[in-house]
Design an enzyme around this catalytic site. Structure first.
Site, short mmCIF file in Angstrom:
data_model
loop_
_atom_site.label_atom_id
_atom_site.label_comp_id
_atom_site.label_asym_id
_atom_site.label_seq_id
_atom_site.Cartn_x
_atom_site.Cartn_y
_atom_site.Cartn_z
N SER A 10 -35.05 -49.59 24.74
CA SER A 10 -34.79 -50.81 23.99
C SER A 10 -36.01 -51.72 24.04
O SER A 10 -36.46 -52.12 25.12
CB SER A 10 -33.59 -51.55 24.57
OG SER A 10 -33.57 -52.85 24.03
N HIS A 35 -35.05 -48.29 20.10
CA HIS A 35 -33.84 -49.09 19.88
C HIS A 35 -34.25 -50.54 19.66
O HIS A 35 -34.95 -51.14 20.48
CB HIS A 35 -32.94 -48.96 21.11
CG HIS A 35 -31.62 -49.64 20.98
ND1 HIS A 35 -30.54 -49.09 20.31
CD2 HIS A 35 -31.19 -50.84 21.44
CE1 HIS A 35 -29.51 -49.91 20.38
NE2 HIS A 35 -29.87 -50.99 21.05
N ASP A 37 -32.97 -54.32 18.96
CA ASP A 37 -31.78 -55.19 19.09
C ASP A 37 -31.93 -56.43 18.23
O ASP A 37 -32.80 -57.28 18.47
CB ASP A 37 -31.61 -55.59 20.56
CG ASP A 37 -31.10 -54.43 21.39
OD1 ASP A 37 -30.03 -53.90 21.05
OD2 ASP A 37 -31.78 -54.04 22.35
N MET A 39 -30.22 -59.82 16.97
CA MET A 39 -29.16 -60.78 17.37
C MET A 39 -29.30 -62.06 16.56
O MET A 39 -30.42 -62.50 16.28
CB MET A 39 -29.30 -61.12 18.85
CG MET A 39 -29.30 -59.90 19.76
SD MET A 39 -29.30 -60.39 21.49
CE MET A 39 -29.56 -58.79 22.27
N HIS A 68 -29.81 -51.98 15.93
CA HIS A 68 -28.48 -52.34 16.43
C HIS A 68 -28.22 -53.78 15.98
O HIS A 68 -28.78 -54.71 16.54
CB HIS A 68 -28.50 -52.19 17.97
CG HIS A 68 -27.29 -52.68 18.67
ND1 HIS A 68 -27.25 -52.86 20.04
CD2 HIS A 68 -26.06 -53.02 18.21
CE1 HIS A 68 -26.05 -53.30 20.39
NE2 HIS A 68 -25.31 -53.42 19.30
N MET A 70 -26.42 -56.93 15.91
CA MET A 70 -25.43 -57.79 16.57
C MET A 70 -25.38 -59.10 15.80
O MET A 70 -25.81 -60.17 16.28
CB MET A 70 -25.85 -58.02 18.04
CG MET A 70 -25.68 -56.77 18.89
SD MET A 70 -26.62 -56.84 20.43
CE MET A 70 -28.17 -56.18 19.85
N MET A 139 -20.81 -49.90 23.83
CA MET A 139 -21.51 -50.87 24.68
C MET A 139 -21.00 -50.72 26.11
O MET A 139 -19.79 -50.62 26.35
CB MET A 139 -21.23 -52.31 24.21
CG MET A 139 -21.83 -52.69 22.87
SD MET A 139 -23.61 -52.47 22.69
CE MET A 139 -24.26 -53.44 24.07
N ASP A 178 -25.21 -48.04 25.54
CA ASP A 178 -26.16 -49.15 25.53
C ASP A 178 -25.74 -50.21 26.55
O ASP A 178 -24.69 -50.85 26.38
CB ASP A 178 -26.21 -49.76 24.12
CG ASP A 178 -27.27 -50.85 23.97
OD1 ASP A 178 -28.01 -51.12 24.93
OD2 ASP A 178 -27.34 -51.42 22.85
#
Ligand code: DX5
Ligand code: ZN
Length: 221
Positions: A10, A35, A37, A39, A68, A70, A139, A178
């Site tokens: 990540s 990966h 992330d 957000m 990913h 979020m 998760m 994850d």
């Protein structure tokens, strides 16, 4: 069916001032996937990176970019991330009332589509959508931050999901884990049914390439 075990560091734990250097280090350590992330400060209590950074990453690496999301209303941003160069796009079940449509939207760009479940979202909430997905991300921490403690109920959830998939002609659907994955628990996660391992703080502490090699040896044991 035996699915390949993929290591997906990540970038949340990378040095953002030296992102290219860290990506090159991950390549030299034979990472399989990066990966990413994303957000939004609404669905999760943190804000990270968005499409311009994905586009910048796309210019410097051929590794698959696993985005990913979020974020609330992910459908509004799926086209933008696809065009920025994401290869895999995952959306949370908790943000997606029309999962069938959202997964189809991701696939319409030729991208791999993933469904994410938070640590205590009932595992059954992905069952009817699984046939429209390429992977399910379970998760093992509450999303929002790197460096949190692994939540061990992941193991029985992954076992249950793997059996459901295998018993329903969905053996090709992969399971990603994850949160809180380190060299020490990576093999246990694989034994429970995960074949894609995200790890942020576990990889980005000390010698990054060496950590990747050690994790690879651990999961192949
Ligand atoms: C958490 C993110 C994770 C995070 C994992 O919301 O989805 O990908 O970077 O970090 P570690 O491996 O440190 O738990
Ligand atoms: Zn993540």
């Amino acid at each position: 069916m035996s699915l390949p075990i993929l290591l997906a560091p990540s970038l949340l734990s990378a040095d953002f001032m030296n992102l290219e250097r860290d990506v090159k280090t991950l390549e030299s350590g034979n990472a399989d996937v990066l990966h990413v992330d994303v957000m939004d400060g609404h669905f999760v209590p943190n804000i990270t990176i968005g499409p311009p950074v994905v586009a910048a990453l796309r210019r410097i690496t051929d590794l698959p970019l696993d985005c990913h999301l979020m974020i609330e209303k992910p459908d509004d941003f799926i086209p933008t991330f696809a065009e920025a160069g994401a290869d895999w796009i995952s959306i949370h079940q908790e943000t997606s009332p029309h999962l069938h449509r959202s997964l189809a939207l991701i696939r319409s760009f030729g991208k791999k589509a993933g469904i994410v479940l938070n640590p205590v979202t009932p595992i059954e909430f992905c069952f009817d959508a699984a046939e429209y997905a390429d992977y399910i991300l379970l998760m093992s921490v509450n999303p929002g931050f790197g460096g949190q403690k692994f939540i061990a109920s992941f193991y029985r959830r992954a076992e249950k999901l793997r059996s459901f998939l295998d018993n329903n002609g969905l053996g090709k659907v992969e399971i990603e884990v994850d949160g809180g994955i380190k060299i020490e628990n990576a093999l246990d996660a694989v034994r429970a049914g995960a074949n894609i391992l995200v790890s942020g703080s576990g990889i980005f502490s000390g010698d990054v390439a060496e950590n990747l090699h050690t994790m690879r040896r651990a999961v192949n044991a």
